[in-house]
Every structure is written in structure tokens, then in C-alpha cells.
Write a protein that holds these residues in place. Structure first.
Motif, PDB file in Angstrom:
ATOM      1  N   ALA A   8     -37.582  -7.474  38.750  1.00 45.38           N
ATOM      2  CA  ALA A   8     -38.678  -6.626  38.285  1.00 45.38           C
ATOM      3  C   ALA A   8     -38.379  -6.046  36.907  1.00 45.38           C
ATOM      4  N   ALA A   9     -37.161  -5.574  36.710  1.00 50.27           N
ATOM      5  CA  ALA A   9     -36.781  -5.017  35.406  1.00 50.27           C
ATOM      6  C   ALA A   9     -36.781  -6.094  34.331  1.00 50.27           C
ATOM      7  N   THR A  10     -36.285  -7.267  34.684  1.00 55.09           N
ATOM      8  CA  THR A  10     -36.260  -8.383  33.730  1.00 55.09           C
ATOM      9  C   THR A  10     -37.669  -8.820  33.362  1.00 55.09           C
ATOM     10  N   TYR A  11     -38.524  -8.964  34.368  1.00 49.29           N
ATOM     11  CA  TYR A  11     -39.913  -9.343  34.102  1.00 49.29           C
ATOM     12  C   TYR A  11     -40.627  -8.281  33.267  1.00 49.29           C
ATOM     13  N   ALA A  12     -40.335  -7.032  33.530  1.00 48.61           N
ATOM     14  CA  ALA A  12     -40.938  -5.955  32.740  1.00 48.61           C
ATOM     15  C   ALA A  12     -40.529  -6.084  31.276  1.00 48.61           C
ATOM     16  N   ALA A  13     -39.252  -6.376  31.046  1.00 54.01           N
ATOM     17  CA  ALA A  13     -38.779  -6.560  29.665  1.00 54.01           C
ATOM     18  C   ALA A  13     -39.462  -7.764  29.014  1.00 54.01           C
ATOM     19  N   LEU A  14     -39.652  -8.823  29.779  1.00 55.71           N
ATOM     20  CA  LEU A  14     -40.331 -10.010  29.238  1.00 55.71           C
ATOM     21  C   LEU A  14     -41.796  -9.713  28.917  1.00 55.71           C
ATOM     22  N   ILE A  15     -42.443  -8.967  29.794  1.00 60.98           N
ATOM     23  CA  ILE A  15     -43.839  -8.585  29.551  1.00 60.98           C
ATOM     24  C   ILE A  15     -43.943  -7.765  28.270  1.00 60.98           C
ATOM     25  N   ALA A  19     -45.846  -8.842  24.794  1.00 59.33           N
ATOM     26  CA  ALA A  19     -46.886  -7.992  24.218  1.00 59.33           C
ATOM     27  C   ALA A  19     -46.472  -7.447  22.852  1.00 59.33           C
ATOM     28  N   GLU A  20     -45.292  -7.879  22.389  1.00 56.61           N
ATOM     29  CA  GLU A  20     -44.728  -7.432  21.120  1.00 56.61           C
ATOM     30  C   GLU A  20     -44.613  -5.909  21.070  1.00 56.61           C
ATOM     31  N   SER A  21     -44.228  -5.356  22.207  1.00 55.41           N
ATOM     32  CA  SER A  21     -44.011  -3.922  22.334  1.00 55.41           C
ATOM     33  C   SER A  21     -42.508  -3.670  22.390  1.00 55.41           C
ATOM     34  N   LYS A  52     -31.925  -4.097  22.848  1.00 55.25           N
ATOM     35  CA  LYS A  52     -32.316  -3.411  21.614  1.00 55.25           C
ATOM     36  C   LYS A  52     -31.912  -4.252  20.388  1.00 55.25           C
ATOM     37  N   GLY A  53     -32.876  -4.479  19.522  1.00 60.06           N
ATOM     38  CA  GLY A  53     -32.627  -5.216  18.293  1.00 60.06           C
ATOM     39  C   GLY A  53     -32.583  -6.729  18.481  1.00 60.06           C
ATOM     40  N   LYS A  54     -32.779  -7.211  19.691  1.00 57.95           N
ATOM     41  CA  LYS A  54     -32.757  -8.648  19.957  1.00 57.95           C
ATOM     42  C   LYS A  54     -34.188  -9.184  19.980  1.00 57.95           C
ATOM     43  N   ASN A  55     -34.351 -10.404  19.529  1.00 59.50           N
ATOM     44  CA  ASN A  55     -35.648 -11.065  19.611  1.00 59.50           C
ATOM     45  C   ASN A  55     -35.668 -11.844  20.926  1.00 59.50           C
ATOM     46  N   ILE A  56     -36.293 -11.273  21.927  1.00 59.36           N
ATOM     47  CA  ILE A  56     -36.271 -11.851  23.263  1.00 59.36           C
ATOM     48  C   ILE A  56     -36.958 -13.207  23.285  1.00 59.36           C
TER      49      ILE A  56
END
Length: 113
Positions: A8-15, A19-21, A52-56
Motif C-alpha cells: 500500500a505504501a509503495t503503491y501510494a508512492a507510485l501514484i 501524478a507528478e506530486s 526524496k530527490g529520486k525520479n521514480i
């Protein structure tokens, strides 16, 4: 943290990345709470700091791409090239003028003796 919370946390980060947020712990917690998954705030904080600072998006697009060891196809081709070459006799030439193959005698007989 359970695997459901991890996902869930990983998917949230991907979302958030899609969304470029900015990926922050507050936004991760908001998304996981909205999804009905409770995670400890520390995990959201650790994940957001790690990203932080990474381009996912770039990280995802380069998964499996490496400049490390040679690819398996190259290793197979190398093996096939080696197999196609004739094998040279590893035994040194005898000095007695006898050109017979004595390598079997050296090890106590041939394979099928």
C-alpha cells in the motif's frame, strides 16, 4: 509492517510519482488511509525519505537494465564459439618419437576400458 502495508505504501508512492506530486509521508498516509490500509507513520516517513530527490519514473523504466556482467545471450554465444573451435591436444609431445596417444595410460586406462 505487513506485506499489505508495504504494498500500500509503495503503491501510494507510485501514484504520487505518476501524478507528478511530491512524495511525502503525509501524502502516503493520506492515500493508504483512503484505501483502508493502516500503516505506521514511521514507514511512510522512511519511504518518503528514501525516495526524496529520486525520479521514480526513471527508476521504474530502468529496472533490469544494467551495465554489470555480460548478458546471458552473450555468454551462450561465447560458449558456442568455444565449442565450435577444435580442441588442441593438452598432453605434451613425447620425446621418445612415439606419436601414440598415451593420455589414457596416464590415468589408468580409457573411459570404456
Amino acid at each position: 509492517m505487513s506485506s499489505t502495508s508495504d504494498l500500500a505504501a509503495t503503491y501510494a508512492a507510485l501514484i504520487l510519482a505518476d501524478a507528478e506530486s511530491e512524495v511525502t509521508s503525509d501524502k502516503i498516509l493520506a492515500l493508504t488511509t483512503a484505501a483502508g490500509v493502516d500503516i505506521e507513520p514511521i514507514w511512510a516517513t522512511l519511504l518518503s525519505k528514501a525516495l526524496k530527490g529520486k525520479n521514480i519514473k526513471d527508476m521504474l523504466s530502468t529496472i533490469g537494465v544494467s551495465s554489470g556482467p555480460a548478458a546471458p545471450d552473450a555468454a551462450i554465444a561465447s560458449t558456442q564459439d568455444t565449442a565450435a573451435k577444435p580442441v588442441e591436444d593438452a598432453a605434451p609431445a613425447s620425446d621418445d618419437g612415439n606419436d601414440s596417444d598415451d593420455s589414457d595410460d596416464m590415468f589408468g586406462g580409457g573411459l570404456f576400458d
